[in-house]
Write a protein that holds these residues in place. Sequence first.
Motif, PDB file in Angstrom:
ATOM      1  N   LEU A  32       1.053  -0.995   0.428  1.00  0.00           N
ATOM      2  CA  LEU A  32       0.042   0.096   0.027  1.00  0.00           C
ATOM      3  C   LEU A  32       0.794   1.084  -0.172  1.00  0.00           C
ATOM      4  CD1 LEU A  32      -2.931  -1.351   1.948  1.00  0.00           C
ATOM      5  CD2 LEU A  32      -2.955  -0.941  -0.439  1.00  0.00           C
ATOM      6  N   THR A  33       0.880   2.266  -1.176  1.00  0.00           N
ATOM      7  CA  THR A  33       1.717   3.243  -1.150  1.00  0.00           C
ATOM      8  C   THR A  33       0.801   4.394  -0.946  1.00  0.00           C
ATOM      9  OG1 THR A  33       1.558   3.462  -3.605  1.00  0.00           O
ATOM     10  CG2 THR A  33       3.346   2.280  -2.166  1.00  0.00           C
ATOM     11  N   ASN A  34      -0.973   4.352  -0.979  1.00  0.00           N
ATOM     12  CA  ASN A  34      -1.710   5.894  -1.384  1.00  0.00           C
ATOM     13  C   ASN A  34      -2.883   5.419  -0.339  1.00  0.00           C
ATOM     14  OD1 ASN A  34      -3.846   5.152  -3.157  1.00  0.00           O
ATOM     15  ND2 ASN A  34      -1.606   4.260  -4.711  1.00  0.00           N
ATOM     16  N   VAL A  35      -3.400   6.795   0.105  1.00  0.00           N
ATOM     17  CA  VAL A  35      -4.472   6.803   0.742  1.00  0.00           C
ATOM     18  C   VAL A  35      -5.019   6.260  -0.180  1.00  0.00           C
ATOM     19  CG1 VAL A  35      -6.296   7.868   1.637  1.00  0.00           C
ATOM     20  CG2 VAL A  35      -3.793   9.157   1.672  1.00  0.00           C
ATOM     21  N   THR A  81       1.258   4.216   5.934  1.00  0.00           N
ATOM     22  CA  THR A  81       1.759   2.987   7.005  1.00  0.00           C
ATOM     23  C   THR A  81       1.513   3.549   8.367  1.00  0.00           C
ATOM     24  OG1 THR A  81       2.603   1.195   5.658  1.00  0.00           O
ATOM     25  CG2 THR A  81       2.708   1.269   8.081  1.00  0.00           C
ATOM     26  N   LEU A  82       1.722   4.494   8.417  1.00  0.00           N
ATOM     27  CA  LEU A  82       1.749   5.201   9.664  1.00  0.00           C
ATOM     28  C   LEU A  82      -0.117   5.570  10.166  1.00  0.00           C
ATOM     29  CD1 LEU A  82       3.045   7.179  11.836  1.00  0.00           C
ATOM     30  CD2 LEU A  82       3.336   9.112  10.525  1.00  0.00           C
ATOM     31  N   THR A  83      -0.778   5.921   9.692  1.00  0.00           N
ATOM     32  CA  THR A  83      -2.047   6.198   9.575  1.00  0.00           C
ATOM     33  C   THR A  83      -2.817   4.990   9.754  1.00  0.00           C
ATOM     34  OG1 THR A  83      -2.148   7.998   8.262  1.00  0.00           O
ATOM     35  CG2 THR A  83      -4.286   7.052   8.485  1.00  0.00           C
ATOM     36  N   ALA A  84      -2.300   3.604   9.792  1.00  0.00           N
ATOM     37  CA  ALA A  84      -3.129   2.459   9.815  1.00  0.00           C
ATOM     38  C   ALA A  84      -2.702   2.110  10.766  1.00  0.00           C
ATOM     39  CB  ALA A  84      -2.830   0.964   8.478  1.00  0.00           C
ATOM     40  N   VAL A 102       2.283  13.401   9.997  1.00  0.00           N
ATOM     41  CA  VAL A 102       3.231  13.715   9.046  1.00  0.00           C
ATOM     42  C   VAL A 102       4.139  12.872   8.630  1.00  0.00           C
ATOM     43  CG1 VAL A 102       4.941  15.022   8.013  1.00  0.00           C
ATOM     44  CG2 VAL A 102       3.180  15.890   9.875  1.00  0.00           C
ATOM     45  N   LEU A 103       4.631  12.609   7.088  1.00  0.00           N
ATOM     46  CA  LEU A 103       5.613  11.835   7.065  1.00  0.00           C
ATOM     47  C   LEU A 103       5.829  12.265   5.383  1.00  0.00           C
ATOM     48  CD1 LEU A 103       6.767   7.836   7.691  1.00  0.00           C
ATOM     49  CD2 LEU A 103       6.646   8.874   5.060  1.00  0.00           C
TER      50      LEU A 103
END
Length: 336
Positions: A32-35, A81-84, A102-103
């Motif tokens: 997964l690389t995008n929202v 990944t940070l969001t999940a 933020v990343l």
Amino acid sequence: MPDIRLATFNCENLMMRCDFARSGLANARSRLTNVDDALIAEQVDAVFDVLSEDDRTLTAQALVATHAEVCALQEVENLVTLTAFDNRYVSRWAGRPFGERVLHEGNDSRGIDVGLLSSLPIVFQRSHARATFGRLGIHPPRGTSVNDYVFRRDCLEVDIEKDGRQLTLFICHFKSMHGGRKRTVAVREAEAQAVRRVISQRFQNPAEAEWVILGDFNDYWEVDGRPARPHGLGPLVGDGFAVDLASRAIANPYERWTHHYSGDDTYGALDHIFLSPRLAALNPAASVEIVRAGSPYRAERYDGIRFPGVGWVTPKASDHCPMVTTLKFEGRLAAP
């Protein structure tokens, strides 16, 4: 003056894959690389694999145990990944996610980046991943050129706002010691010089400004109170440009470690919170806490309580321990 609860934590390979096959969508596991991909996966109840479920649960527990309002993170794959991780793991233990994330994609060949989770508003963010030795006026170490990127990952610059005041953070993850500490020290020293240059470009008088440098610097100047030279952090601490909070706040050098290397049984302080001289003066009694309850049992120096499920090597929260402090700051007034 407002105060801020601030932590730093190397999460150790916080990466995510989505197993669409187990959801019946496709016979493949996707990175997964995008929202948009993440939203599709959420809608079809796809299975998220964030390395080991046990490891990531312990990582979240260790992070939540800091009670931080803002946490600088290292070794995060991407913003998805940070969001999940925030929504699925942190919120499980904290009752709610941090919410602000933020990343920016950095330079690491493995795709591990620095990032930030915050429950406070983020009013400014800037990546320095594309800064070159030439642009910053840094002499490149052997094997590199003036056109190469200085930072092996990034130096992420973020302004946080609380009670109408703003504080600036610089989040770093320096070159690892892979290949030998002495052989790689010049790279970390160049990164330290670059961080200093970035701060000097941001603030006309850095000593009188309020800022924090924090992260995993993959280096130390002492082990259990014994000098450990050479090290690459001289540009930050050698002449008082910044103040290492743990060295000042933790009197017992045996208690400053944040990382255990089992290869030679070294307990090292690789993670640091550096304060500007002004901020250090505003916080003469600031304490530092190091959360070791997620450390594997082979880190035998720690004999305190561990989270349920921690193993001898794995599962574990990380190979690093989160470090946290509470700081008062005057900061800059927020724009009306």
